[in-house]
Design a protein around this motif. Structure first.
Motif, PDB file in Angstrom:
ATOM      1  N   CYS A 370       0.831  -1.210   0.000  1.00 50.28           N
ATOM      2  CA  CYS A 370       0.000   0.000   0.000  1.00 50.28           C
ATOM      3  C   CYS A 370       0.863   1.257   0.000  1.00 50.28           C
ATOM      4  O   CYS A 370       0.535   2.256  -0.652  1.00 50.28           O
ATOM      5  CB  CYS A 370      -0.934  -0.031   1.215  1.00 50.28           C
ATOM      6  SG  CYS A 370      -2.271   1.181   1.138  1.00 50.28           S
ATOM      7  N   HIS A 371       1.968   1.210   0.717  1.00 51.50           N
ATOM      8  CA  HIS A 371       2.877   2.370   0.740  1.00 51.50           C
ATOM      9  C   HIS A 371       3.460   2.632  -0.648  1.00 51.50           C
ATOM     10  O   HIS A 371       3.542   3.787  -1.084  1.00 51.50           O
ATOM     11  CB  HIS A 371       3.992   2.106   1.745  1.00 51.50           C
ATOM     12  CG  HIS A 371       5.123   3.084   1.653  1.00 51.50           C
ATOM     13  ND1 HIS A 371       5.000   4.402   2.054  1.00 51.50           N
ATOM     14  CD2 HIS A 371       6.398   2.938   1.185  1.00 51.50           C
ATOM     15  CE1 HIS A 371       6.146   5.032   1.837  1.00 51.50           C
ATOM     16  NE2 HIS A 371       7.003   4.167   1.317  1.00 51.50           N
ATOM     17  N   ALA A 372       3.867   1.566  -1.349  1.00 54.33           N
ATOM     18  CA  ALA A 372       4.526   1.729  -2.644  1.00 54.33           C
ATOM     19  C   ALA A 372       3.544   1.911  -3.790  1.00 54.33           C
ATOM     20  O   ALA A 372       3.920   2.434  -4.851  1.00 54.33           O
ATOM     21  CB  ALA A 372       5.413   0.510  -2.922  1.00 54.33           C
ATOM     22  N   TRP A 373       2.312   1.492  -3.618  1.00 53.48           N
ATOM     23  CA  TRP A 373       1.285   1.574  -4.668  1.00 53.48           C
ATOM     24  C   TRP A 373       0.612   2.938  -4.562  1.00 53.48           C
ATOM     25  O   TRP A 373      -0.107   3.217  -3.605  1.00 53.48           O
ATOM     26  CB  TRP A 373       0.304   0.430  -4.458  1.00 53.48           C
ATOM     27  CG  TRP A 373      -0.904   0.407  -5.353  1.00 53.48           C
ATOM     28  CD1 TRP A 373      -1.105   1.093  -6.507  1.00 53.48           C
ATOM     29  CD2 TRP A 373      -2.089  -0.364  -5.139  1.00 53.48           C
ATOM     30  NE1 TRP A 373      -2.340   0.813  -7.043  1.00 53.48           N
ATOM     31  CE2 TRP A 373      -2.967  -0.097  -6.215  1.00 53.48           C
ATOM     32  CE3 TRP A 373      -2.491  -1.257  -4.146  1.00 53.48           C
ATOM     33  CZ2 TRP A 373      -4.228  -0.680  -6.311  1.00 53.48           C
ATOM     34  CZ3 TRP A 373      -3.740  -1.847  -4.247  1.00 53.48           C
ATOM     35  CH2 TRP A 373      -4.594  -1.563  -5.326  1.00 53.48           C
ATOM     36  N   MET A 389       7.885  -6.779   7.778  1.00 57.50           N
ATOM     37  CA  MET A 389       7.681  -5.445   7.244  1.00 57.50           C
ATOM     38  C   MET A 389       9.018  -4.736   7.052  1.00 57.50           C
ATOM     39  O   MET A 389       9.949  -4.927   7.840  1.00 57.50           O
ATOM     40  CB  MET A 389       6.785  -4.629   8.176  1.00 57.50           C
ATOM     41  CG  MET A 389       6.365  -3.287   7.602  1.00 57.50           C
ATOM     42  SD  MET A 389       5.475  -2.279   8.814  1.00 57.50           S
ATOM     43  CE  MET A 389       4.127  -3.354   9.229  1.00 57.50           C
ATOM     44  N   ASP A 390       9.091  -3.936   6.023  1.00 58.45           N
ATOM     45  CA  ASP A 390      10.294  -3.153   5.771  1.00 58.45           C
ATOM     46  C   ASP A 390      10.655  -2.354   7.020  1.00 58.45           C
ATOM     47  O   ASP A 390       9.804  -1.689   7.625  1.00 58.45           O
ATOM     48  CB  ASP A 390      10.052  -2.212   4.585  1.00 58.45           C
ATOM     49  CG  ASP A 390      11.238  -1.321   4.312  1.00 58.45           C
ATOM     50  OD1 ASP A 390      12.243  -1.812   3.784  1.00 58.45           O
ATOM     51  OD2 ASP A 390      11.158  -0.120   4.644  1.00 58.45           O
ATOM     52  N   ALA A 395       9.581   1.778  11.133  1.00 57.29           N
ATOM     53  CA  ALA A 395      10.014   2.910  11.960  1.00 57.29           C
ATOM     54  C   ALA A 395       9.213   4.167  11.665  1.00 57.29           C
ATOM     55  O   ALA A 395       8.919   4.963  12.568  1.00 57.29           O
ATOM     56  CB  ALA A 395      11.508   3.169  11.728  1.00 57.29           C
ATOM     57  N   ALA A 396       8.834   4.357  10.406  1.00 57.24           N
ATOM     58  CA  ALA A 396       8.100   5.571  10.019  1.00 57.24           C
ATOM     59  C   ALA A 396       6.638   5.518  10.418  1.00 57.24           C
ATOM     60  O   ALA A 396       5.998   6.563  10.594  1.00 57.24           O
ATOM     61  CB  ALA A 396       8.223   5.784   8.510  1.00 57.24           C
ATOM     62  N   GLY A 397       6.078   4.321  10.553  1.00 55.75           N
ATOM     63  CA  GLY A 397       4.671   4.195  10.900  1.00 55.75           C
ATOM     64  C   GLY A 397       3.778   4.255   9.667  1.00 55.75           C
ATOM     65  O   GLY A 397       4.247   4.523   8.557  1.00 55.75           O
ATOM     66  N   GLY A 428       4.260   5.836  15.473  1.00 58.38           N
ATOM     67  CA  GLY A 428       4.970   6.881  14.750  1.00 58.38           C
ATOM     68  C   GLY A 428       4.330   7.294  13.451  1.00 58.38           C
ATOM     69  O   GLY A 428       4.920   8.063  12.703  1.00 58.38           O
ATOM     70  N   GLY A 429       3.141   6.791  13.133  1.00 57.61           N
ATOM     71  CA  GLY A 429       2.568   7.020  11.817  1.00 57.61           C
ATOM     72  C   GLY A 429       1.823   8.328  11.667  1.00 57.61           C
ATOM     73  O   GLY A 429       1.576   9.051  12.623  1.00 57.61           O
ATOM     74  N   ALA A 430       1.458   8.596  10.415  1.00 56.52           N
ATOM     75  CA  ALA A 430       0.755   9.828  10.086  1.00 56.52           C
ATOM     76  C   ALA A 430      -0.676   9.572   9.637  1.00 56.52           C
ATOM     77  O   ALA A 430      -1.358  10.501   9.218  1.00 56.52           O
ATOM     78  CB  ALA A 430       1.506  10.569   8.984  1.00 56.52           C
TER      79      ALA A 430
END
Length: 540
Positions: A370-373, A389-390, A395-397, A428-430
Motif C-alpha cells: 500500500c505504501h509503494a502503490w 515489514m520493511d 520505523a516511520a509508521g 509513529g505514523g501519520a
C-alpha cells in the motif's frame, strides 16, 4: 456434511434397524430400506463425489445390499400369553446389527471430523468470475523481480448474472498476450474446472492437497476430500462492464507464509460480488506449493530457525521480495493489452483507488504494498506478522489508513513481541489506525482453513471457539466497509495542501466505516485502549 451424505447415513441407520424387524413386514422394510440405500449411494457418488472418510459407510452399504437376498424373515412366535411357544421365535441378529452400527458410527465420526467445507455464499448483486494466469517475475529490462521465474496469480471479479450478456470472456481473446501473462492457452489451462463452470477452490488440488497434508504431519492422501470443495465462482466467466467510468476498484491479497493464493476465497468472492476485482499473487518458495500450467513445481522453502543470527535479515528479505512480486502483478494488470488473453480487463480497472489486504505475513506485506502503490487508499491486515515489514516503513509508521484485525491473544499464536512491534509501528505514523481483535479466534480462523475440521485445534491448527460463520461475516462486512469508504473518499488534488486534506478525509472515512462495521459484530472488539481507534494526535 453434504446433503446426500446425511441421507445415506440416515438410511443406513434405518436399514440396520430393519435387521431386527420380524415377520413379513420386517422383510419388506429391509427390502425398501436397501433400495433406498442403493439409490442414495448412487446419487451421492454421481452428484457429490466420494471421499475417503466415508469409506466405512460405502462398504457397509454395499454389504447390506449384497446380503439382502440371503436374509430370511425372522419367524414370529404364536401369540399366546404364556407357555413354551415363546421360545420358538428365531433369535434376532443382534451381533450383525451391532457390528453394522459400529461401522456406521465410525463413518459418521470420520465424516464429521474431516468434512467437505462449504464456503459462505457471496451476498452482492454480481455473480463472481475467477481465472488464474502465469506471471513472469521480470521487469521491463528483463531483470528478475522478487523470486524471479514465473508464478501464478488469481483474479476474482464481478460477472453479469445473465451469462448471455455480450461481454468478452476473461480469457477468450484469440490474439497473443503480453509475455508477462503467458499465452491464452496457458491462462485457460491453468486450472481446469472440476465441476462444469464452477471455479475450483484450490487449483491443481492433486498437487497442493498432498503437500498440505504432509506439511501437517499427515499422510499425503489425508486431505484428498478437499478437492471436492466448491467455490461460488464461475471459471473464466465474462467480466461485467464497470459500474462507472473509473472502472472496478482493485483489492490485492497476499497469503501467509506457507499459505496459498486462494486461502481467503470467502473474502475474495464477497468483495467481487459487490463490485471489486481481487488480485491474489502466489509467492513462490513462500507458498505451500506453486504449480505452473506446465506442471513445474516450486515447493515451500522454510526460513532459517529463529535462533540463527541471520534470521531477521532473511525474514526482511522475504518480505521485500513478496512486496516486489505483488507490485509486479499490479503493474502487469495496469498494462494489460485489449488483444491479450485478459483483454476484457483492459480499461476496466480503477488502479488509482485500491485496497491492499493480507493474512499473517501477507498482512505486513500488504502495508508495504500500500505504501509503494500510489493508488492504494487503505490497508487491511488480518492477524499480521510484523517482522517481515520493511524496517524503514516500520520505523516511520503507517502513512495510509490501516485496519488491523488480530487473533485473540487468549487463544495464543504470536508471541508478545509481535504485538509490541505493531504498537511501535502505529505510534509513529501519520494516518489513522483501527486496531481490532477477532474475539475467540485463532490465527487460522481468519482464512478458509478454519473450515477444515471442527477439531482442527487438536492437531496443531490455530483455531478458537469463535464460530466460522460469525468470523467470516464480520471480516466480510469490515472489508466491504473499507472498500466502500475508499470509493467515497475525495481524490487527492495536485496541490500539496489539498492532497493532505484529501488524505485526512480518507483516513476519517475508513476509520468511521470500519468502526460502524465492527459495531455490528460482537466478535470484533477493540485491540487496545490506547490504539483501538487513533489518529497521530491521539497517540501517546
Amino acid at each position: 456434511m453434504r446433503t446426500f451424505e446425511l441421507v445415506l447415513l440416515t438410511l443406513l441407520a434405518l436399514r440396520l434397524a430393519a435387521v431386527l424387524a420380524r415377520g413379513g413386514s420386517g422383510a419388506a422394510l429391509r427390502g425398501l430400506a436397501t433400495v433406498a440405500v442403493g439409490a442414495a449411494l448412487v446419487a451421492h457418488v454421481a452428484l457429490e463425489g466420494t471421499r475417503w472418510p466415508l469409506l466405512p459407510a460405502y462398504a457397509l452399504a454395499v454389504l447390506l445390499v449384497a446380503l439382502l437376498p440371503f436374509e430370511r424373515p425372522h419367524r414370529e412366535a404364536p401369540r399366546l400369553r404364556m407357555g413354551r411357544n415363546r421360545r420358538k421365535r428365531d433369535p434376532l441378529p443382534w451381533g450383525r446389527a451391532l457390528a453394522g452400527s459400529v461401522v456406521l458410527v465410525l463413518a459418521a465420526l470420520l465424516g464429521w471430523v474431516l468434512p467437505v467445507p462449504r464456503l459462505p455464499a457471496p451476498t452482492g448483486a454480481w455473480a463472481v468470475g475467477s481465472v488464474a494466469f502465469p506471471l513472469e517475475l521480470v521487469d521491463a529490462r528483463g531483470a528478475a523481480v522478487g523470486a524471479g521465474g514465473t508464478t501464478m496469480v488469481r483474479l476474482w471479479y464481478p460477472s453479469p448474472r445473465d451469462d448471455g450478456a455480450t461481454v468478452a470472456s476473461a480469457n477468450a481473446a484469440p490474439a497473443a498476450a503480453p509475455a508477462a501473462f503467458g499465452t491464452a492457452a496457458q491462462v485457460a489451462a491453468s486450472a481446469p474446472p472440476r465441476f462444469g463452470t464452477a471455479a475450483p477452490w484450490i487449483e491443481r488440488a492433486d498437487r497442493l492437497l498432498p503437500a498440505m497434508a504432509v506439511s501437517g504431519g499427515l499422510p499425503a492422501w489425508a486431505f484428498g476430500h478437499l478437492g471436492l470443495v466448491r467455490s461460488w465462482s464461475a471459471w473464466a466467466a465474462p467480466l461485467a462492464p464497470p459500474a462507472d467510468a473509473a472502472g472496478w476498484p482493485v483489492v490485492t491479497f497476499d497469503h501467509g507464509l506457507g499459505g496459498f493464493r486462494s486461502q481467503n476465497t470467502f473474502l475474495a468472492e464477497e468483495l467481487a460480488s459487490h463490485g471489486a476485482v481481487v488480485l491474489a499473487v502466489e509467492h513462490p518458495g513462500g507458498s505451500l506449493l506453486t504449480v505452473l500450467p506446465d506442471g513445474t513445481e516450486r515447493p515451500f522453502e522454510p526460513l532459517p530457525r529463529a535462533e540463527v543470527p541471520d534470521y531477521g535479515a532473511a525474514v526482511a528479505a522475504l518480505g521485500a521480495r513478496w512486496t516486489a512480486e505483488t507490485l509486479a502483478a499490479l503493474k502487469a494488470l495496469r498494462h494489460v493489452r485489449p488483444d491479450g488473453p485478459l483483454g476484457a480487463f483492459a480499461g476496466a480497472l480503477d488502479l488509482g483507488r485500491g485496497v491492499a489486504t493480507g493474512h499473517s505475513m501477507g498482512g505486513a506485506v500488504a502495508i508495504d504494498v500500500c505504501h509503494a502503490w500510489d493508488g492504494c487508499a487503505a490497508a487491511l491486515a488480518l492477524d499480521g506478522w510484523w517482522l517481515p515489514m520493511d524496517a524503514a516503513r516500520r520505523a516511520a509508521g503507517p502513512d495510509k489508513p490501516l485496519v488491523s484485525v488480530a487473533s485473540d491473544p487468549a487463544v495464543g499464536y504470536f508471541a508478545q513481541a509481535n504485538r509490541e512491534r505493531f504498537e511501535a509501528f502505529v505510534a509513529g505514523g501519520a494516518a489513522s489506525v483501527v486496531d481490532l481483535v477477532l474475539d475467540g479466534s485463532g490465527h487460522h480462523d481468519l482464512n478458509d482453513t478454519a473450515l477444515l475440521s471442527p477439531i482442527a485445534d487438536r492437531f496443531g491448527h490455530s483455531t478458537g471457539p469463535v464460530p466460522a460463520a460469525s468470523a467470516f461475516a464480520a471480516l466480510r462486512e469490515l472489508a466491504l466497509a473499507i472498500v466502500g469508504a475508499t470509493a467515497a473518499a475525495p481524490a487527492g488534488a495536485p496541490a500539496a495542501a489539498d492532497a493532505t486534506s484529501a488524505a485526512d478525509a480518507t483516513s476519517a472515512l475508513v476509520a468511521s466505516a470500519a468502526l460502524r462495521a465492527a459495531a455490528d459484530h460482537p466478535v470484533l472488539v477493540p485491540g487496545d485502549a490506547a490504539f483501538a481507534v487513533s489518529t497521530p494526535a491521539e497517540r501517546p
